[in-house]
Scaffold this motif. Structure first.
Motif, short mmCIF file in Angstrom:
data_model
loop_
_atom_site.label_atom_id
_atom_site.label_comp_id
_atom_site.label_asym_id
_atom_site.label_seq_id
_atom_site.Cartn_x
_atom_site.Cartn_y
_atom_site.Cartn_z
N LEU A 11 0.85 -1.19 0.00
CA LEU A 11 0.00 0.00 0.00
C LEU A 11 0.89 1.24 0.00
CD1 LEU A 11 -2.76 1.41 0.36
CD2 LEU A 11 -2.44 1.12 2.84
N VAL A 12 0.60 2.16 -0.90
CA VAL A 12 1.40 3.38 -1.01
C VAL A 12 0.47 4.54 -1.34
CG1 VAL A 12 1.92 3.01 -3.45
CG2 VAL A 12 3.48 4.37 -2.05
N GLN A 13 0.85 5.72 -0.92
CA GLN A 13 0.06 6.89 -1.25
C GLN A 13 0.35 7.35 -2.68
OE1 GLN A 13 0.86 9.84 1.79
NE2 GLN A 13 -0.90 9.15 2.99
N ALA A 14 -0.61 8.02 -3.26
CA ALA A 14 -0.42 8.58 -4.59
C ALA A 14 0.83 9.46 -4.61
CB ALA A 14 -1.63 9.38 -5.01
N GLY A 15 1.62 9.31 -5.67
CA GLY A 15 2.87 10.03 -5.79
C GLY A 15 4.07 9.26 -5.27
N GLY A 16 3.81 8.18 -4.57
CA GLY A 16 4.87 7.38 -4.00
C GLY A 16 5.47 6.40 -5.00
N SER A 17 6.37 5.57 -4.49
CA SER A 17 7.09 4.61 -5.32
C SER A 17 7.09 3.23 -4.70
CB SER A 17 8.55 5.06 -5.50
OG SER A 17 8.64 6.31 -6.15
N LEU A 18 7.18 2.24 -5.54
CA LEU A 18 7.38 0.85 -5.14
C LEU A 18 8.29 0.19 -6.16
CD1 LEU A 18 3.82 -0.49 -4.16
CD2 LEU A 18 5.75 -0.16 -2.61
N ARG A 19 9.04 -0.81 -5.71
CA ARG A 19 9.80 -1.62 -6.63
C ARG A 19 9.36 -3.08 -6.48
NH1 ARG A 19 16.25 -2.88 -7.40
NH2 ARG A 19 15.93 -4.14 -5.51
N LEU A 20 8.85 -3.61 -7.55
CA LEU A 20 8.48 -5.02 -7.59
C LEU A 20 9.66 -5.85 -8.05
CD1 LEU A 20 4.93 -4.83 -9.21
CD2 LEU A 20 5.59 -4.52 -6.81
N SER A 21 9.77 -7.03 -7.49
CA SER A 21 10.79 -7.97 -7.91
C SER A 21 10.12 -9.26 -8.34
CB SER A 21 11.77 -8.26 -6.77
OG SER A 21 12.45 -7.10 -6.35
N CYS A 22 10.76 -9.94 -9.25
CA CYS A 22 10.27 -11.24 -9.71
C CYS A 22 11.49 -12.17 -9.77
CB CYS A 22 9.61 -11.12 -11.07
SG CYS A 22 9.09 -12.69 -11.78
N ALA A 23 11.53 -13.09 -8.83
CA ALA A 23 12.64 -14.03 -8.77
C ALA A 23 12.29 -15.27 -9.57
CB ALA A 23 12.91 -14.39 -7.32
N ALA A 24 13.23 -15.67 -10.39
CA ALA A 24 13.01 -16.82 -11.25
C ALA A 24 13.94 -17.96 -10.89
CB ALA A 24 13.25 -16.42 -12.71
N ASN A 74 20.40 -10.80 -14.77
CA ASN A 74 20.45 -12.22 -15.10
C ASN A 74 21.35 -13.00 -14.13
OD1 ASN A 74 18.64 -11.88 -17.15
ND2 ASN A 74 20.14 -12.04 -18.81
N ALA A 75 22.30 -12.33 -13.53
CA ALA A 75 23.15 -13.00 -12.55
C ALA A 75 22.36 -13.37 -11.29
CB ALA A 75 24.33 -12.12 -12.18
N LYS A 76 21.31 -12.59 -11.02
CA LYS A 76 20.47 -12.85 -9.86
C LYS A 76 19.15 -13.51 -10.23
CE LYS A 76 22.34 -9.05 -7.09
NZ LYS A 76 22.02 -7.80 -6.32
N ASN A 77 18.95 -13.79 -11.52
CA ASN A 77 17.70 -14.39 -11.97
C ASN A 77 16.48 -13.59 -11.51
OD1 ASN A 77 19.16 -16.39 -13.17
ND2 ASN A 77 18.12 -18.09 -12.15
N THR A 78 16.58 -12.28 -11.66
CA THR A 78 15.51 -11.41 -11.15
C THR A 78 15.19 -10.30 -12.15
OG1 THR A 78 16.24 -11.81 -8.87
CG2 THR A 78 14.80 -9.93 -9.24
N VAL A 79 13.91 -10.02 -12.27
CA VAL A 79 13.46 -8.88 -13.05
C VAL A 79 12.74 -7.93 -12.10
CG1 VAL A 79 11.28 -9.97 -13.70
CG2 VAL A 79 12.23 -8.16 -15.12
N TYR A 80 12.87 -6.64 -12.38
CA TYR A 80 12.33 -5.61 -11.50
C TYR A 80 11.36 -4.71 -12.25
CZ TYR A 80 16.55 -6.95 -8.93
OH TYR A 80 17.54 -7.65 -8.29
N LEU A 81 10.46 -4.12 -11.48
CA LEU A 81 9.62 -3.06 -12.02
C LEU A 81 9.63 -1.92 -11.01
CD1 LEU A 81 7.73 -2.24 -14.37
CD2 LEU A 81 5.81 -2.95 -12.92
N GLN A 82 10.37 -0.87 -11.34
CA GLN A 82 10.40 0.32 -10.51
C GLN A 82 9.23 1.20 -10.89
OE1 GLN A 82 12.58 1.26 -7.94
NE2 GLN A 82 11.10 2.93 -7.67
N MET A 83 8.39 1.50 -9.92
CA MET A 83 7.17 2.27 -10.18
C MET A 83 7.24 3.57 -9.39
SD MET A 83 4.32 -0.76 -10.12
CE MET A 83 4.46 -1.01 -8.36
N ASN A 84 7.27 4.68 -10.09
CA ASN A 84 7.32 6.01 -9.48
C ASN A 84 6.06 6.79 -9.82
OD1 ASN A 84 9.99 5.44 -8.58
ND2 ASN A 84 10.82 6.15 -10.54
N SER A 85 5.84 7.85 -9.07
CA SER A 85 4.69 8.72 -9.31
C SER A 85 3.40 7.91 -9.44
CB SER A 85 4.91 9.56 -10.58
OG SER A 85 6.07 10.34 -10.46
N LEU A 86 3.21 7.02 -8.50
CA LEU A 86 2.07 6.12 -8.57
C LEU A 86 0.75 6.86 -8.44
CD1 LEU A 86 3.60 3.17 -6.59
CD2 LEU A 86 2.59 2.99 -8.86
#
Length: 123
Positions: A11-24, A74-86
């Motif tokens: 949960l984040v307020q409008a204007g905030g940021s989150l970073r999603l990770s996806c580990a494979a 790719n070394a960490k087998n991870t993809v990210y989604l940086q989300m700003n100005s939500l």
């Protein structure tokens, strides 16, 4: 075969940021194109962003351009989604997905899916 697990939602307020990770897990992650999709309540799942297998090309849905950034390690087998100005309209369950080598904005082209992570943006 690739197994995907998302994390980082919340949960984040409008204007905030989150970073999603996806580990494979799985041997083929480095040759797998990755995408992020989202599904809001009562709506179909929609494309958000994608990145090619080597991380040199990225694609975004128009409403997130300039606010979201997809990347991979790719070394960490991870993809990210940086989300700003939500915005409240970004509220959805976010899914990462994978397919062999080439990117696509169609969910039907993806072979591997995570279980999703909830992102809620309050106004």
């Amino acid at each position: 075969q690739v197994q995907l697990v998302e994390s980082g939602g919340g949960l984040v307020q409008a204007g905030g940021s989150l970073r999603l990770s996806c580990a494979a897990s799985g041997r083929t992650f480095s040759t797998t194109a990755m995408g992020w999709f989202r599904q809001a309540p009562g709506e179909e799942r929609k494309f958000v962003a994608a990145i090619n297998w080597i991380g040199t090309m990225t694609y975004y849905e128009d409403s997130v351009k300039g606010r979201f950034a997809i990347s991979r390690d790719n070394a960490k087998n991870t993809v990210y989604l940086q989300m700003n100005s939500l915005k409240p309209e970004d509220t959805a369950v976010y899914y990462c997905a994978g397919r062999n080598r080439y990117t696509s904005s169609s969910e039907y082209d993806y072979d591997y899916w995570g279980q999703g992570t909830q992102v809620t943006v309050s106004s």
